[in-house]
Design an enzyme around this catalytic site. Structure first.
Site, PDB file in Angstrom:
ATOM      1  N   ASP A   1      -9.288  -4.112  -6.075  1.00 55.18           N
ATOM      2  CA  ASP A   1      -8.826  -3.333  -4.923  1.00 55.18           C
ATOM      3  C   ASP A   1      -9.731  -2.123  -4.722  1.00 55.18           C
ATOM      4  O   ASP A   1      -9.830  -1.260  -5.603  1.00 55.18           O
ATOM      5  CB  ASP A   1      -7.383  -2.871  -5.161  1.00 55.18           C
TER       6      ASP A   1
ATOM      7  N   SER B   1       0.834  -1.201   0.000  1.00 52.63           N
ATOM      8  CA  SER B   1       0.000   0.000   0.000  1.00 52.63           C
ATOM      9  C   SER B   1       0.874   1.259   0.000  1.00 52.63           C
ATOM     10  O   SER B   1       1.697   1.428  -0.889  1.00 52.63           O
ATOM     11  CB  SER B   1      -0.957  -0.036   1.189  1.00 52.63           C
TER      12      SER B   1
ATOM     13  N   HIS C   1      -7.360  -5.166  -1.212  1.00 55.56           N
ATOM     14  CA  HIS C   1      -6.265  -4.282  -0.812  1.00 55.56           C
ATOM     15  C   HIS C   1      -5.453  -4.968   0.277  1.00 55.56           C
ATOM     16  O   HIS C   1      -5.937  -5.206   1.384  1.00 55.56           O
ATOM     17  CB  HIS C   1      -6.812  -2.947  -0.299  1.00 55.56           C
TER      18      HIS C   1
END
Length: 308
Positions: free
Chosen positions: A252, A125, A281
């Site tokens: 995502d 991320s 995610h």
């Protein structure tokens, strides 16, 4: 688990990873602050540096899962906490952001100083954006011992991802991020009342508002748009000079359309991308992987290719 939302939420709620206890270390920075590190050593000559995501820390299941997988393959692992993360508030008014590559460089240099022959990077991320941006900034001057990196669930288009998370359907994610950030900003406000004022924080609903008010001014940017423009890895992928792989799942819920680049002129000669249909995610849950998630097995294969 072919749902991006389920993939994103499941590991945080239900995953527990058994891995050897890390050796903690406090690393001083040049600006009288400190970074908190977790070492997993087994006497290897190669080191993997792992960077977590927004409001994460070095002992999240996705970090420990990858640490365990890489240890099995013979790597030493160094997982680090961004400033203010890991349960310890940092000393300076600044905290962390998507382009704080100076801190990652501090960690990498410290790792190389231990005598490793090879160093690879992995990020998730926000940590994935940081990893790719760092490799791009190193460019032609990159240390020859840095062999490459891999990044998962990367919001490489920060502005677009902020817009995506501002949607009503993403409110559950934004509320969690803002709840955690509020606690930190209130603590910083008590320590630096002349610099940070959290009055009316509950009116903040989006990253545009949070980054305009806090992230940008505390880190030298004029506003959120300036911060996002300067710290998005997307425009710098072509500058990377070592093998780098970005893996973003198509389902995502955090990513914008621009986080799925395919144009060779954007990627350059060394950055590659993979866009699996599922994974959410920082999810990539795989119950048939012998305890290892799909992302961990993919990272192990990529790291093996870097050694070859």
């Amino acid at each position: 688990m072919r749902s991006g939302h389920v993939q994103s939420i499941w590991p945080s709620l239900f995953r527990s990873v058994e891995v050897q206890a890390p050796e903690p270390e406090v690393l001083p920075t040049d600006d009288s602050d400190e970074l908190h590190l977790d070492w997993y050593r087994q006497g290897s000559d190669r080191l993997a540096v792992l960077s977590h995501g927004l409001e994460g820390h070095s002992r999240r299941p996705y970090i420990q899962g990858l640490a365990r997988a890489l240890l099995r393959e013979g790597w030493d692992v160094l997982a680090w906490n961004f400033r203010s993360c890991g349960g310890v508030m940092n000393h300076q008014p600044r905290f962390y952001h998507s382009g704080a590559t100076g801190d990652l460089d501090c960690v990498v240099r410290h790792g190389l100083a231990q005598g490793y022959d090879t160093l690879g990077l992995a990020g998730f991320s926000m940590g994935g954006n940081l990893t790719l941006l760092y490799l791009a900034e190193q460019s032609e001057q990159i240390d020859s011992r840095i062999c490459g990196g891999i990044a998962f669930s990367v919001p490489c288009d920060l502005a677009g991802s902020a817009d995506t998370l501002a949607r009503p359907s993403r409110k559950i994610y934004m509320q969690r991020f803002l709840r955690d950030l509020k606690v930190k900003m209130e603590e910083k406000s008590r320590k630096f009342p002349d610099l940070i004022d959290t009055a009316g924080f509950d009116n903040i609903q989006t990253f545009h508002e949070f980054d305009d008010r806090f992230t940008a001014p505390l880190h030298g940017f004029s506003d959120a748009q300036d911060y996002w423009a300067n710290c998005s890895a997307l425009g710098r992928l072509k500058d990377i000079r070592v093998p780098a792989l970005m893996v973003n799942a198509q389902d995502d819920p955090f990513l914008s359309a621009r986080c799925f680049p395919s144009d060779p002129s954007v990627l350059g000669a060394h950055a590659r991308v993979e866009f699996p249909k599922w994974g959410g995610h920082v999810g990539f849950v795989d119950q048939a992987g012998g305890g290892y998630y799909w992302s961990e097995r993919r990272a192990v294969r990529h790291f093996a290719s870097l050694l070859r």
